[in-house]
Scaffold this active site. Structure first.
Site, PDB file in Angstrom:
ATOM      1  CG  ASP A  63      -2.101   1.157   1.369  1.00 54.55           C
ATOM      2  OD1 ASP A  63      -2.555   0.803   0.348  1.00 54.55           O
ATOM      3  OD2 ASP A  63      -0.889   2.674   2.017  1.00 54.55           O
ATOM      4  CG  ASN A  92      -5.192  11.308  -5.084  1.00 53.25           C
ATOM      5  OD1 ASN A  92      -4.679  11.651  -6.193  1.00 53.25           O
ATOM      6  ND2 ASN A  92      -5.422  10.542  -5.526  1.00 53.25           N
ATOM      7  CG  ASP A  96      -3.835   9.497 -11.854  1.00 51.72           C
ATOM      8  OD1 ASP A  96      -3.981   8.401 -10.456  1.00 51.72           O
ATOM      9  OD2 ASP A  96      -4.272   9.792 -12.823  1.00 51.72           O
ATOM     10  CD  GLU A 123      -4.665   4.175  -1.180  1.00 49.77           C
ATOM     11  OE1 GLU A 123      -5.053   3.772  -0.532  1.00 49.77           O
ATOM     12  OE2 GLU A 123      -5.754   3.403  -2.259  1.00 49.77           O
TER      13      GLU A 123
END
Length: 528
Positions: free
Chosen positions: A395, A403, A412, A438
């Site tokens: 993770d 984000n 991204d 993620e």
């Protein structure tokens, strides 16, 4: 030249007019019967043994040579004494033939079919050479067409695409019509059609060829996408025209009388319409329209020329019959290149679509579905062979704040960078997949608990040492990893669940670390 006469009586010499034997002669059809009188152009026949060859003759032909017994033959005649050569009939002239004696030929032609015949008297050795060359040429043409039709049929069975069925059927029926027309099917193949008239077989083959030609054309030129209305029109033209041609095989006098006027123009019209449709689809952007034009233009020109020749035009083109056969083989070869290129492109597109469906479009890691399927196979193999197998659950730390603060574009970029660097550390047989958001998973075949922990630590340090920041002011990215090794008889879902719990334990312990499932102890002291 030819003149009318009854089948059992020779017309007077005045009924015949001179003609040029270097050109085709359209034998008149007067109740299906006509006479031809041949005399030596130089005043005397060459020294024998001699052969009279007739190219293009249809129906039954009877030769009266001097005082010798009459000889009767037809293309479909199965008697061993009947000569075949150069795609036509031949008669061995009697050794007692007088140098100036005329040769009388009586044609019992099919009333619904026009005959355009070429006559040649030549020494036996020259006839043998010419026939051998023609037989080699015809065999090469038909072998090429048959082989490509067979390959197309195999592709049709493998790909279940009707375009290859239409192509194989078109090529086969076209070859059959040419073999029947030239007599190749009777000699050297020695195939005979006792159930119905040979010319009926020819018309049936020609009609089916026209139908499959237009059906193939509609699909090959992608009309359904580029010109939807034209797709149905093309199929309708082919089916209607082909059926009309095939109907002429029925032994019905009204149909045969109609055929005398329509069959050749109909075949020529179908050929011309195929050419015009290809030009139109080339303008509309069809990828393979140019292939069709290159392949079919010579054949269509020959078909139209043959139709004109039967109606008294282009009689000097004595080579047209052989040119038609060669053009048929050429179009089959050129079209095959286009057809198999289409197959290659479709397969490439399908492979690309499969890759895209199996791959995460952002990071390039394999999708969760594909990763699970492939890892399930690894689980089965490991259980059978008693080999170890481990899974890492990875993770990206602090991804949601990244984000929210810097935007999805920065998030991204972080995911792409993560996958790129993880791949650089994994072995060839390891599988990296995106599990969702993620989260990523890695299956490690052949790795027990200790090796899986070391691999996880190797990946964590790789990302940590980068000190890569996805945006100015953003913290460097790190990862938390949970790992689990497979127990005996354990299912994949259970293995992933334990690795997932270990990953959450790593995040709870402060992130940027590796935790193995064996190190997690639940309430009550039970090892997870």
């Amino acid at each position: 030249m030819a003149g009318p006469g009854a089948a059992d009586s020779v017309p007077p010499a005045a009924a015949f007019v001179p003609f040029d034997t270097s050109k085709r002669l359209n034998v008149p059809r007067v109740h299906g019967s006509a006479w031809v009188r041949l005399t030596p152009a130089d005043g005397a026949w060459p020294e024998g043994p001699l052969v009279l060859s007739l190219q293009g003759a249809v129906g039954s032909v009877r030769l009266l040579a001097d005082h010798d017994a009459p000889q009767t033959a037809a293309l479909e005649d199965e008697r061993a004494t009947v000569l075949h050569g150069s795609g036509g009939l031949a008669f061995l002239l009697p050794a007692t033939l007088s140098p100036q004696a005329p040769l009388l030929l009586h044609f019992q032609t099919y009333p619904w079919y026009s005959a355009a015949v070429v006559f040649e008297v030549q020494p036996l050795w020259a006839f043998a050479q010419t026939s051998s060359r023609w037989l080699a040429f015809a065999s090469a043409c038909f072998t090429c067409m048959l082989l490509l039709a067979f390959l197309a049929a195999l592709v049709a069975a493998a790909m279940r695409d009707m375009i290859y069925v239409y192509y194989a059927a078109f090529t086969t029926t076209l070859m059959a019509s040419q073999a029947l027309k030239t007599g190749y099917v009777y000699h050297p193949l020695q195939l005979h059609f006792h159930a119905f008239a040979p010319q009926a077989a020819l018309f049936i083959a020609a009609g089916l060829s026209a139908i499959f030609m237009m059906l193939f054309l509609a699909r090959f030129l992608d009309m359904q996408r580029l010109a939807p209305p034209l797709h149905k029109v093309t199929a309708a033209i082919g089916i209607t025209g082909g059926v009309l041609v095939a109907l002429t095989a029925l032994p019905l006098e009204p149909l045969q009388a109609l055929t005398r006027l329509t069959v050749d123009p109909l075949l020529a019209a179908l050929a011309a319409s195929a050419l015009l449709l290809s030009i139109f689809m080339l303008i509309r952007g069809s990828r393979y329209a140019l292939v069709v034009l290159v392949a079919w233009t010579p054949l269509i020109a020959c078909v139209i020329g043959t139709a004109l020749q039967r109606h008294g035009h282009l009689l000097g083109w004595t080579w047209l019959s052989d040119a038609t056969m060669g053009a048929a083989a050429l179009q089959t070869l050129v079209l095959s290149l286009g057809v198999f290129d289409r197959m290659r492109r479709l397969r490439s597109q399908r492979d690309q679509a499969r890759v895209e469906a199996d791959t995460d479009p952002l990071t390039g890691a394999i999708s969760r579905r594909v990763w699970a399927r492939r890892t399930e196979a690894l689980v089965q193999a490991a259980q059978s062979n008693g080999q170890p197998l481990s899974v890492l659950f990875i993770d990206l730390d602090h991804f949601k704040p990244l984000n929210d603060r810097y935007g999805h574009q920065v998030g991204d970029a972080a995911l792409v960078a993560l996958v790129t660097h993880l791949r650089g550390e994994l072995r060839t047989g390891d599988l990296l997949g995106r599990y969702g958001g993620e989260e990523f998973v890695v299956s490690l075949p052949g790795c027990d608990a200790d090796r899986a922990r070391r691999m996880g630590e190797r990946l964590r340090r790789c990302i940590e040492r980068l000190h890569w920041r996805p945006a100015p002011g953003a913290p460097p990215i790190t990862i938390s990893i949970g790992c689990a090794d497979m127990r005996r008889g354990e299912a994949l879902d259970s293995l992933i669940t334990r690795a997932d719990r270990a990953m959450y334990e790593a995040k709870s312990a402060g992130r940027n670390r590796v935790v193995h499932a064996l190190a997690i102890v639940a309430v009550g002291g039970t090892t997870l």
